[in-house]
Design an enzyme around this catalytic site. Structure first.
Site, mmCIF file in Angstrom:
data_model
loop_
_atom_site.group_PDB
_atom_site.id
_atom_site.type_symbol
_atom_site.label_atom_id
_atom_site.label_comp_id
_atom_site.label_asym_id
_atom_site.label_seq_id
_atom_site.Cartn_x
_atom_site.Cartn_y
_atom_site.Cartn_z
ATOM 1 N N GLU A 1 0.852 -1.195 0.000
ATOM 2 C CA GLU A 1 0.000 0.000 0.000
ATOM 3 C C GLU A 1 0.887 1.244 0.000
ATOM 4 O O GLU A 1 2.005 1.222 0.532
ATOM 5 C CB GLU A 1 -0.878 -0.032 1.266
ATOM 6 N N ASN B 1 -6.694 1.279 2.819
ATOM 7 C CA ASN B 1 -7.454 2.493 3.088
ATOM 8 C C ASN B 1 -7.036 3.626 2.153
ATOM 9 O O ASN B 1 -7.849 4.488 1.797
ATOM 10 C CB ASN B 1 -7.242 2.928 4.540
ATOM 11 N N ASN C 1 -12.070 -1.100 -1.042
ATOM 12 C CA ASN C 1 -11.373 -1.696 0.107
ATOM 13 C C ASN C 1 -12.187 -1.469 1.380
ATOM 14 O O ASN C 1 -12.601 -0.325 1.650
ATOM 15 C CB ASN C 1 -9.998 -1.037 0.282
ATOM 16 N N GLU C 2 -12.411 -2.522 2.134
ATOM 17 C CA GLU C 2 -13.062 -2.442 3.461
ATOM 18 C C GLU C 2 -14.192 -1.412 3.484
ATOM 19 O O GLU C 2 -14.219 -0.509 4.326
ATOM 20 C CB GLU C 2 -12.017 -2.125 4.539
ATOM 21 N N TYR D 1 -6.481 -9.408 11.229
ATOM 22 C CA TYR D 1 -5.169 -9.185 11.849
ATOM 23 C C TYR D 1 -5.165 -9.813 13.233
ATOM 24 O O TYR D 1 -6.204 -9.892 13.885
ATOM 25 C CB TYR D 1 -4.864 -7.687 11.920
ATOM 26 N N GLU E 1 -5.965 -9.490 3.039
ATOM 27 C CA GLU E 1 -5.150 -8.850 4.085
ATOM 28 C C GLU E 1 -5.158 -9.761 5.306
ATOM 29 O O GLU E 1 -6.221 -10.027 5.871
ATOM 30 C CB GLU E 1 -5.699 -7.475 4.489
ATOM 31 N N GLN F 1 1.652 -6.480 5.291
ATOM 32 C CA GLN F 1 1.960 -6.172 3.912
ATOM 33 C C GLN F 1 3.311 -6.817 3.579
ATOM 34 O O GLN F 1 3.701 -7.734 4.287
ATOM 35 C CB GLN F 1 1.952 -4.666 3.724
HETATM 36 O O1 AHR Z 1 -2.884 -2.973 6.018
HETATM 37 C C1 AHR Z 1 -3.161 -1.828 6.779
HETATM 38 C C2 AHR Z 1 -4.610 -1.403 6.685
HETATM 39 O O2 AHR Z 1 -5.417 -2.368 7.296
HETATM 40 C C3 AHR Z 1 -5.195 -1.278 5.296
HETATM 41 O O3 AHR Z 1 -4.955 -0.044 4.737
HETATM 42 C C4 AHR Z 1 -6.662 -1.484 5.529
HETATM 43 O O4 AHR Z 1 -7.307 -2.063 4.421
HETATM 44 C C5 AHR Z 1 -6.736 -2.341 6.774
HETATM 45 O O5 AHR Z 1 -7.593 -1.815 7.712
#
Ligand code: AHR
Length: 504
Positions: A26, A71, A171-172, A243, A291, A352
Site C-alpha cells: 500500500e 485504506n 477496500n473495506e 489481523y 489482508e 503487507q
Molecule cells: O494494512 C493496513 C490497513 O489495514 C489497510 O490499509 C486497511 O485495508 C486495513 O484496515
C-alpha cells in the site's frame, strides 16, 4: 506428549491455488518510498527500485501483489500517478494523514512486479469515486491503443496493455474509518454496477468484492449476505481481512487465534453457499483473504505519530511492527489454516510485504533484512504448492477463549505429485512439552526425509533487527525419519517445523 496423524495419498482437500501465497503493498508509511522505491539507494535499478528488496521478494516466490491500498485507495486518484513525474501532484493522503508525492504509480509498480516476478492485482477507489473513474482506470491499464485511454498509456511509455486480471472493487467498504464508507446495500448496488461495466469491457477479469474488514464488525456476516445478493453473478471472489495480536501476553490464547480465522472462513463459505442456493446458481464465488498478518506491536508508536499529526509527513515510519519468534509461530498457524481451507480460499495476501507490518524491512540508504515471520511464509510459499491433504490428527489440546480443545499440534500437509514430494508444516503450541509426532503415511511408499527445518527459541520475544538480522532463523532439524511408512519427529516446545519427504 504424543500426536498422531494419518496422511493418505487419496484423501485430498483441494489443489492449492498458487495465489494463496500473495502479498500486499500500500502507499502507506515506508512500504513504497524507501521500501521498494529508493532511487538513490546503491542497489536501485533504472526504475528507482531497490534490487536488494526485489531479491528478497523473489526469494519468497510471491505470485501476486495487491496494490495500491488498503485504506489509501479510497481517496486515491490513479491519474495522479501517471505521466511525467514533474507534472504529478503531491496530494494529502486522508487515510494515513501523510502526503503522497505520486512518484510511484501504476507504470512504476508494474515494472517492479516484472522485476520481482510477480503479478499485479489492482484495487479501485469506490470510496470517494465511482463507476466512471473505475472503468477509465481499467481501460487505461488494459485497453487497446487507438482509444483515448490506451493512447494516453502509450504516450506515458507503455503501448502494450498491462493485462491486469485481478481487480478489487474498493477496500473495506464496511469500515466507518473508510473514506466513502457505505452500507451493505449502497456498496452492493455500486459494486454490482461497476462489476457489470468492467465485464462489458472484458469478461475474463477476476473481480473481488469487499466482505467484512474482520469478523468482529457489527455488520458481519450480514454484510456478506447482502453484498453477495447484489453481486453474486458479477464477481468471482469475496474479500476478507483479519489481523492477529497478543495484547494480553498470553501465548496459548494468541496461538489459538487461527481457530477464529477458521470459523470466519467457514461462516463466509456457508454464506456463499446460501446465496448460491438462493440464486439457483452453478457458479462458486470463492474467498480472497487479501489482508492478513500479525499487527499490534507498532500501535502505540502509530498513535503518537498519527494522533499528534502535525503537518503531512511523506513516508513516515508507520505500522513498522518488529516481529518476534512468537509471531513466527502464529504466522505458521495462519498459513496452515489457509492450506486446510484451500477448497474455498483461492487468494490470500500477507499484509503487507515491505516495512509496513511486513516480513521484509529496510533501512533508508542501508540494508534490507528478513523479519522472524519471513520464514514460515517462505516455507509455505516455496513448498506448499500441490494438493492439500485431509489429515486426520489426534493431538492433546486445551480450551481457549476462541475455541475448545485447540490441538497442541497445528499441522498441514501438501502433496506435490509432479515434484514427488510431501511436505508437512507443523507448529507445537505447547510451551512446556515436546510433541512426539507420528505420521502414518498411507499410499506414499518409499518416502524419505529430504529436508527438515526447525525454528525454536528460548525467548519468545526474540527479534531480527538491522544490527542483528539473524537472531530468529530456521536451522536444519535432526531426528525426523521414515521407517515402515511412518514418519516420526520430535517437535520441541513452541516450535515451527517444515519436513519435506521425497517420494519414489
Ligand atoms: O494494512 C493496513 C490497513 O489495514 C489497510 O490499509 C486497511 O485495508 C486495513 O484496515
Amino acid at each position: 506428549m504424543r500426536a498422531s496423524v494419518t496422511a493418505n495419498r487419496d484423501y485430498g482437500i483441494s489443489k492449492i491455488d498458487d495465489r494463496l501465497y500473495g502479498a500486499f503493498i500500500e502507499h502507506l508509511g515506508r512500504a513504497v518510498y524507501t521500501g521498494i522505491y529508493e532511487p538513490d539507494h546503491k542497489t536501485a535499478d533504472a526504475n528507482g527500485m531497490r534490487k536488494d528488496v526485489i531479491d528478497l521478494v523473489r526469494e519468497l516466490k510471491v505470485p501476486i501483489v495487491r496494490y495500491p491500498g488498503g485504506n489509501f485507495v479510497s481517496a486515491y486518484n490513479w491519474e495522479d500517478g501517471v505521466g511525467p513525474r514533474k507534472d504529478r501532484p503531491t496530494r494529502l493522503d486522508l487515510a494515513w494523514h501523510t502526503s503522497e508525492s505520486n512518484a510511484v504509480g501504476v507504470h512504476e509498480f508494474a515494472r517492479w512486479c516484472e522485476a520481482a516476478d510477480t503479478e499485479m492485482m489492482l484495487a479501485i477507489n469506490l470510496g470517494s469515486r465511482g463507476l466512471d473513474q473505475a472503468r477509465n482506470f481499467v481501460e487505461y491499464v488494459n485497453g487497446p491503443t487507438g482509444s483515448a485511454w490506451g493512447d494516453l498509456r502509450k504516450k506515458n511509455g507503455r503501448a502494450e496493455p498491462f493485462a491486469v486480471k485481478h481487480w478489487c472493487l474498493g477496500n473495506e467498504m464496511d469500515g466507518p474509518w473508510q473514506v466513502g464508507h457505505k452500507t451493505a446495500h449502497e456498496y452492493g448496488r455500486l459494486a454490482n454496477e461497476v462489476a457489470k461495466t468492467l465485464r462489458a469491457f472484458d469478461k475474463s477479469l477476476e473481480l473481488v468484492v469487499c466482505g467484512s474488514s474482520n469478523s468482529d464488525m457489527k455488520t458481519y456476516p450480514e454484510w456478506e449476505r447482502m453484498v453477495l445478493e447484489h453481486t453474486y453473478d458479477a464477481v468471482d471472489h469475496i474479500s476478507l481481512h483479519m489481523y492477529f495480536a497478543n495484547r494480553g501476553k498470553n501465548t496459548a490464547e494468541y496461538l489459538a487465534l487461527n481457530a477464529k480465522l477458521d470459523a470466519y472462513i467457514g461462516a463466509i463459505a456457508s454464506t456463499i453457499e446460501f446465496v448460491r442456493a438462493q440464486k439457483r446458481s452453478r457458479k462458486r464465488v470463492t474467498i480472497s483473504f487479501d489482508e492478513w498478518n500479525v499487527w499490534y506491536h507498532s500501535n502505540v508508536q502509530d498513535r503518537e505519530i498519527l494522533g499528534g499529526a502535525k503537518g503531512w509527513p511523506h513516508a513516515p515510519r508507520l505500522l513498522e511492527d518488529i516481529y518476534n519468534f512468537e509471531d513466527a509461530l502464529q504466522v505458521g498457524c495462519i498459513l496452515n489454516t489457509f492450506i486446510r481451507r484451500s477448497d474455498v480460499v483461492k487468494i490470500a495476501c500477507i499484509a503487507q510485504l515491505v516495512n509496513v507490518i511486513a516480513p521484509i524491512m529496510t533501512e533508508p540508504g542501508g540494508a534490507a533484512w528478513r523479519q522472524a515471520i519471513f520464514y514460515p511464509y517462505y516455507f509455505a510459499s516455496a513448498y506448499g504448492r500441490g494438493e492439500a491433504l485431509q489429515l486426520s490428527v489426534r493431538s492433546p489440546g486445551y480450551d481457549s477463549e476462541v475455541a475448545d480443545n485447540v490441538p497442541y499440534l497445528d499441522i498441514a500437509g501438501v502433496h506435490d505429485e509432479a515434484g514427488k514430494t510431501v511436505t508437512f508444516f507443523a507448529v507445537n503450541r505447547h510451551g512446556g512439552e515436546t510433541l512426539d509426532l507420528d505420521v502414518d503415511l498411507q499410499g506414499f511408499a518409499a518416502a524419505r526425509v529430504m529436508d527438515h527445518q526447525v525454528m525454536t527459541s528460548a525467548d519468545l520475544e526474540a527479534v531480527n533487527t538491522l544490527k542483528k538480522p539473524l537472531t530468529v532463523a530456521p536451522k536444519a532439524g535432526s531426528g525426523a525419519e521414515v521407517k515402515d511408512e511412518r514418519l516420526t519427529a520430535r517437535l520441541p516446545r513452541h516450535s515451527y517445523q517444515m519436513i519435506r519427504l521425497a517420494l519414489a
